[in-house]
Design a protein around this motif. Structure first.
Motif, PDB file in Angstrom:
ATOM      1  N   PHE A 207       1.297   7.100   4.807  1.00  0.00           N
ATOM      2  CA  PHE A 207       1.245   6.837   3.368  1.00  0.00           C
ATOM      3  C   PHE A 207       0.286   5.689   3.070  1.00  0.00           C
ATOM      4  O   PHE A 207       0.523   4.570   3.481  1.00  0.00           O
ATOM      5  N   GLY A 208      -0.787   5.961   2.355  1.00  0.00           N
ATOM      6  CA  GLY A 208      -1.735   4.910   2.010  1.00  0.00           C
ATOM      7  C   GLY A 208      -2.652   4.511   3.141  1.00  0.00           C
ATOM      8  O   GLY A 208      -3.297   3.468   3.087  1.00  0.00           O
ATOM      9  N   ILE A 209      -2.726   5.349   4.156  1.00  0.00           N
ATOM     10  CA  ILE A 209      -3.605   5.069   5.291  1.00  0.00           C
ATOM     11  C   ILE A 209      -5.061   5.124   4.825  1.00  0.00           C
ATOM     12  O   ILE A 209      -5.366   5.745   3.805  1.00  0.00           O
ATOM     13  N   ASN A 210      -5.954   4.474   5.534  1.00  0.00           N
ATOM     14  CA  ASN A 210      -7.367   4.513   5.171  1.00  0.00           C
ATOM     15  C   ASN A 210      -7.800   5.962   4.975  1.00  0.00           C
ATOM     16  O   ASN A 210      -7.457   6.830   5.779  1.00  0.00           O
ATOM     17  N   PRO A 211      -8.530   6.250   3.911  1.00  0.00           N
ATOM     18  CA  PRO A 211      -8.823   7.633   3.533  1.00  0.00           C
ATOM     19  C   PRO A 211      -9.650   8.433   4.538  1.00  0.00           C
ATOM     20  O   PRO A 211      -9.582   9.656   4.542  1.00  0.00           O
ATOM     21  N   GLU A 212     -10.380   7.782   5.405  1.00  0.00           N
ATOM     22  CA  GLU A 212     -11.189   8.514   6.382  1.00  0.00           C
ATOM     23  C   GLU A 212     -10.383   8.980   7.603  1.00  0.00           C
ATOM     24  O   GLU A 212     -10.897   9.694   8.461  1.00  0.00           O
ATOM     25  N   VAL A 213      -9.118   8.613   7.677  1.00  0.00           N
ATOM     26  CA  VAL A 213      -8.251   9.019   8.781  1.00  0.00           C
ATOM     27  C   VAL A 213      -7.629  10.378   8.462  1.00  0.00           C
ATOM     28  O   VAL A 213      -7.012  10.546   7.411  1.00  0.00           O
ATOM     29  N   ASN A 214      -7.802  11.348   9.368  1.00  0.00           N
ATOM     30  CA  ASN A 214      -7.176  12.660   9.205  1.00  0.00           C
ATOM     31  C   ASN A 214      -5.755  12.600   9.756  1.00  0.00           C
ATOM     32  O   ASN A 214      -5.525  12.039  10.829  1.00  0.00           O
ATOM     33  N   ILE A 215      -4.819  13.210   9.041  1.00  0.00           N
ATOM     34  CA  ILE A 215      -3.406  13.150   9.409  1.00  0.00           C
ATOM     35  C   ILE A 215      -2.937  14.516   9.888  1.00  0.00           C
ATOM     36  O   ILE A 215      -3.219  15.540   9.266  1.00  0.00           O
ATOM     37  N   TYR A 216      -2.190  14.503  10.996  1.00  0.00           N
ATOM     38  CA  TYR A 216      -1.606  15.708  11.583  1.00  0.00           C
ATOM     39  C   TYR A 216      -0.117  15.468  11.777  1.00  0.00           C
ATOM     40  O   TYR A 216       0.276  14.441  12.324  1.00  0.00           O
ATOM     41  N   CYS A 217       0.694  16.418  11.334  1.00  0.00           N
ATOM     42  CA  CYS A 217       2.139  16.353  11.544  1.00  0.00           C
ATOM     43  C   CYS A 217       2.506  17.342  12.640  1.00  0.00           C
ATOM     44  O   CYS A 217       2.185  18.530  12.545  1.00  0.00           O
ATOM     45  N   ASP A 218       3.171  16.844  13.658  1.00  0.00           N
ATOM     46  CA  ASP A 218       3.617  17.697  14.744  1.00  0.00           C
ATOM     47  C   ASP A 218       4.828  18.501  14.298  1.00  0.00           C
ATOM     48  O   ASP A 218       5.706  17.991  13.593  1.00  0.00           O
ATOM     49  N   GLU A 219       4.887  19.752  14.735  1.00  0.00           N
ATOM     50  CA  GLU A 219       5.988  20.641  14.360  1.00  0.00           C
ATOM     51  C   GLU A 219       7.350  20.125  14.804  1.00  0.00           C
ATOM     52  O   GLU A 219       8.380  20.561  14.286  1.00  0.00           O
ATOM     53  N   SER A 220       7.391  19.176  15.721  1.00  0.00           N
ATOM     54  CA  SER A 220       8.666  18.599  16.162  1.00  0.00           C
ATOM     55  C   SER A 220       9.422  17.959  15.008  1.00  0.00           C
ATOM     56  O   SER A 220      10.651  17.881  15.026  1.00  0.00           O
ATOM     57  N   LEU A 221       8.725  17.513  13.977  1.00  0.00           N
ATOM     58  CA  LEU A 221       9.379  16.910  12.812  1.00  0.00           C
ATOM     59  C   LEU A 221      10.266  17.911  12.084  1.00  0.00           C
ATOM     60  O   LEU A 221      11.245  17.532  11.447  1.00  0.00           O
ATOM     61  N   LEU A 222       9.914  19.189  12.179  1.00  0.00           N
ATOM     62  CA  LEU A 222      10.639  20.225  11.445  1.00  0.00           C
ATOM     63  C   LEU A 222      12.045  20.481  11.994  1.00  0.00           C
ATOM     64  O   LEU A 222      12.815  21.226  11.389  1.00  0.00           O
TER      65      LEU A 222
ATOM     66  N   ARG B  25       0.843  -1.202   0.000  1.00  0.00           N
ATOM     67  CA  ARG B  25       0.000   0.000   0.000  1.00  0.00           C
ATOM     68  C   ARG B  25       0.875   1.248   0.000  1.00  0.00           C
ATOM     69  O   ARG B  25       0.603   2.220  -0.702  1.00  0.00           O
ATOM     70  N   VAL B  26       1.929   1.220   0.802  1.00  0.00           N
ATOM     71  CA  VAL B  26       2.835   2.364   0.897  1.00  0.00           C
ATOM     72  C   VAL B  26       3.562   2.561  -0.426  1.00  0.00           C
ATOM     73  O   VAL B  26       3.652   3.681  -0.935  1.00  0.00           O
ATOM     74  N   ARG B  27       4.071   1.495  -1.008  1.00  0.00           N
ATOM     75  CA  ARG B  27       4.777   1.597  -2.297  1.00  0.00           C
ATOM     76  C   ARG B  27       3.851   2.165  -3.383  1.00  0.00           C
ATOM     77  O   ARG B  27       4.259   3.012  -4.173  1.00  0.00           O
ATOM     78  N   SER B  28       2.627   1.705  -3.411  1.00  0.00           N
ATOM     79  CA  SER B  28       1.663   2.191  -4.392  1.00  0.00           C
ATOM     80  C   SER B  28       1.377   3.679  -4.187  1.00  0.00           C
ATOM     81  O   SER B  28       1.348   4.456  -5.154  1.00  0.00           O
ATOM     82  N   PHE B  29       1.189   4.080  -2.937  1.00  0.00           N
ATOM     83  CA  PHE B  29       0.935   5.481  -2.621  1.00  0.00           C
ATOM     84  C   PHE B  29       2.114   6.344  -3.061  1.00  0.00           C
ATOM     85  O   PHE B  29       1.939   7.376  -3.708  1.00  0.00           O
ATOM     86  N   LEU B  30       3.326   5.921  -2.707  1.00  0.00           N
ATOM     87  CA  LEU B  30       4.518   6.697  -3.056  1.00  0.00           C
ATOM     88  C   LEU B  30       4.728   6.740  -4.564  1.00  0.00           C
ATOM     89  O   LEU B  30       5.141   7.769  -5.099  1.00  0.00           O
ATOM     90  N   GLN B  31       4.456   5.659  -5.260  1.00  0.00           N
ATOM     91  CA  GLN B  31       4.609   5.646  -6.714  1.00  0.00           C
ATOM     92  C   GLN B  31       3.723   6.707  -7.360  1.00  0.00           C
ATOM     93  O   GLN B  31       4.122   7.371  -8.304  1.00  0.00           O
ATOM     94  N   THR B  32       2.538   6.897  -6.795  1.00  0.00           N
ATOM     95  CA  THR B  32       1.604   7.892  -7.328  1.00  0.00           C
ATOM     96  C   THR B  32       1.966   9.310  -6.906  1.00  0.00           C
ATOM     97  O   THR B  32       1.912  10.236  -7.717  1.00  0.00           O
ATOM     98  N   HIS B  33       2.342   9.507  -5.640  1.00  0.00           N
ATOM     99  CA  HIS B  33       2.498  10.852  -5.076  1.00  0.00           C
ATOM    100  C   HIS B  33       3.943  11.351  -4.985  1.00  0.00           C
ATOM    101  O   HIS B  33       4.158  12.561  -4.907  1.00  0.00           O
ATOM    102  N   ALA B  34       4.897  10.443  -4.961  1.00  0.00           N
ATOM    103  CA  ALA B  34       6.311  10.841  -4.841  1.00  0.00           C
ATOM    104  C   ALA B  34       7.185   9.692  -5.343  1.00  0.00           C
ATOM    105  O   ALA B  34       7.841   9.008  -4.564  1.00  0.00           O
ATOM    106  N   PRO B  35       7.191   9.460  -6.653  1.00  0.00           N
ATOM    107  CA  PRO B  35       7.895   8.288  -7.193  1.00  0.00           C
ATOM    108  C   PRO B  35       9.399   8.265  -6.927  1.00  0.00           C
ATOM    109  O   PRO B  35      10.023   7.213  -7.012  1.00  0.00           O
TER     110      PRO B  35
END
Length: 160
Positions: free
Chosen positions: A101-116, A5-15
């Motif tokens: 990446f490729g998570i179920n579409p009804e799940v909302n994703i939040y990135c914490d600023e700590s990643l920056l 699922r992750v490989r497929s998602f990345l191939q589409t969005h960030a090959p």
């Protein structure tokens, strides 16, 4: 199955970005940091929560912890992580391999600023022996994540 699922998602969005599979386990921050030879903070851990009737994924630096006060202020409810037996059904990934990446579409994703704090982070790649090297900005961009500030340094006292 999750890694496909992750490989497929990345191939589409960030090959240009690939999943790295290892022999060593990467299910925990400590295991992943050791296996990939990076700092604990570079491991982008994905935490699954239930907010009322919705499931959300919060991706944060591996050396940070959820600040319960900030979480409640942002979502309006107390933090309630998904039970281990709910994680795969709700996210599409088994514990240890949950990623944005490729998570179920009804799940909302939040990135914490700590990643920056890092030019490159490593979320799981769909199973407990994988990872994806990616910039935090690219991670948020290709997943449609919203930036939030929900974490606290592990050395600080948690409120809540």
């Amino acid at each position: 199955m999750g890694i496909q699922r992750v490989r497929s998602f990345l191939q589409t969005h960030a090959p240009e970005i690939t999943v790295t599979e290892l022999e060593a386990p990467t299910a925990t921050v400590i295991q992943a940091a050791e296996a990939f030879g990076v700092e604990h903070g570079q491991i982008a851990k994905s935490l699954s929560f239930r907010v009322n009737d919705q499931v959300v994924l919060v991706v944060m630096a591996g050396d940070r912890r959820l600040d319960n006060r900030k979480y409640k202020e942002f979502f309006g409810v107390k933090a309630r992580m998904l039970a281990a037996d709910e994680v795969e059904m709700q996210t599409g990934f088994a514990p240890g391999g949950v990623c944005p990446f490729g998570i179920n579409p009804e799940v909302n994703i939040y990135c914490d600023e700590s990643l920056l704090s890092y030019p490159e982070v490593l979320p799981a790649g769909g199973n407990a022996r994988s990872g994806v090297r990616i910039s935090p900005e690219k991670l948020a961009s290709i997943t449609g994540a919203k930036w939030v500030s929900l974490s606290v340094d592990v050395n600080q006292k948690l409120l809540g």
